[in-house]
Design a protein around this motif. Structure first.
Motif, short mmCIF file in Angstrom:
data_model
loop_
_atom_site.label_atom_id
_atom_site.label_comp_id
_atom_site.label_asym_id
_atom_site.label_seq_id
_atom_site.Cartn_x
_atom_site.Cartn_y
_atom_site.Cartn_z
N SER A 154 12.42 -4.70 0.65
CA SER A 154 11.97 -3.12 0.86
C SER A 154 11.71 -2.86 2.48
O SER A 154 12.21 -3.87 3.15
CB SER A 154 10.44 -3.28 0.24
OG SER A 154 9.75 -4.00 0.82
N PHE A 158 6.52 0.45 3.97
CA PHE A 158 6.05 0.15 2.48
C PHE A 158 4.92 -1.05 2.44
O PHE A 158 4.14 -1.14 1.65
CB PHE A 158 7.02 0.31 1.80
CG PHE A 158 6.67 0.60 0.20
CD1 PHE A 158 6.01 1.69 0.01
CD2 PHE A 158 7.01 -0.46 -1.01
CE1 PHE A 158 5.67 1.94 -1.46
CE2 PHE A 158 6.60 -0.21 -2.13
CZ PHE A 158 6.05 0.93 -2.38
N ARG A 161 1.68 -0.66 3.81
CA ARG A 161 0.95 0.26 3.23
C ARG A 161 0.42 -0.34 1.93
O ARG A 161 -1.05 -0.49 1.83
CB ARG A 161 1.39 1.48 2.68
CG ARG A 161 1.92 2.63 3.75
CD ARG A 161 2.32 3.95 3.16
NE ARG A 161 3.27 3.79 2.25
CZ ARG A 161 4.58 4.03 2.88
NH1 ARG A 161 4.82 4.32 4.00
NH2 ARG A 161 5.71 4.01 1.88
N ARG A 162 1.07 -1.29 1.11
CA ARG A 162 0.83 -2.12 -0.02
C ARG A 162 -0.21 -3.29 0.53
O ARG A 162 -1.27 -3.35 -0.13
CB ARG A 162 1.77 -2.55 -0.76
CG ARG A 162 2.81 -1.52 -1.35
CD ARG A 162 2.09 -0.15 -1.85
NE ARG A 162 1.30 -0.53 -2.96
CZ ARG A 162 0.23 0.04 -3.24
NH1 ARG A 162 -0.13 1.10 -2.85
NH2 ARG A 162 -0.34 -0.39 -4.45
#
Length: 195
Positions: A154, A158, A161-162
């Motif tokens: 990924s 991202f 953020r996760r």
């Protein structure tokens, strides 16, 4: 057969290179990854004692060049069987052949899991599985967000953020270059069925 001692960080093979032979890892770990034309990288698998590098196996059995990169993640001790010795052992040594075929079957299972994780599993579950795998029995993982992006196929933003959301939920604690697992059971639950 040649005995090798390889320092951590050594690039063992790169895309386009010919295969020198079959590497039997006695100790240590190799990370095999693939980089796309756009620069994104994904870890395909790791090779340790008793494991098989499918890249090497394909090169030796099909006569093609490497298409991925292999890097010594740790110091490695290994034996290198040149191509001719590998072929001879595969045809005449039942024990060796069974070891190789068993390792191919296990590695195929790893690839099935990778495809499931990337194509069929939500990102939170994939991230949780990677964190648990990298942590092992520990709770602290020394890893950057960039490296986690490679591990989870990924983007870095991202992942950040996760991880931040996991942190806000009290599942992990974040510090520079480190992720600490605070709530292993919650992370295991996410790994099973996502959030």
């Amino acid at each position: 057969m040649k005995h090798l001692s390889i320092p951590a960080g050594t690039i063992l093979f790169s895309p386009g290179q010919e295969c020198p032979g079959f590497l039997r890892v006695a100790s240590g770990r190799i990370k095999v990854s693939l980089t796309a034309a756009n620069g994104r990288e994904v870890v395909l698998y790791r090779v340790g004692p008793g494991d098989l590098c499918l890249q090497t196996f394909a090169c030796l059995t099909e006569g093609r060049n490497y298409s991925a990169e292999g890097v010594a993640e740790t110091e490695i001790t290994a034996e290198l069987l040149p191509h001719a010795e590998f072929r001879q052992a595969l045809t005449s040594d039942d024990t060796f052949r069974n070891e190789v075929l068993g390792a191919v079957a296990r590695r195929f299972g790893d690839f099935e899991q990778l495809v499931e994780d990337v194509a069929l599993t939500g990102f939170d579950a994939r991230l949780a599985r990677v964190l648990l795998r990298l942590a092992g029995d520990d709770s602290m993982i020394a890893i950057t967000h960039d490296a986690l992006a490679v591990e989870t196929a990924s983007g870095r933003a991202f992942v950040t953020r996760r991880l931040r959301e996991f942190s806000q939920l009290g599942i992990v604690a974040l510090s520079r270059g480190k992720v600490e697992i605070l709530e292993r059971r919650k992370l295991e639950q996410i790994a099973l069925d996502g959030m």
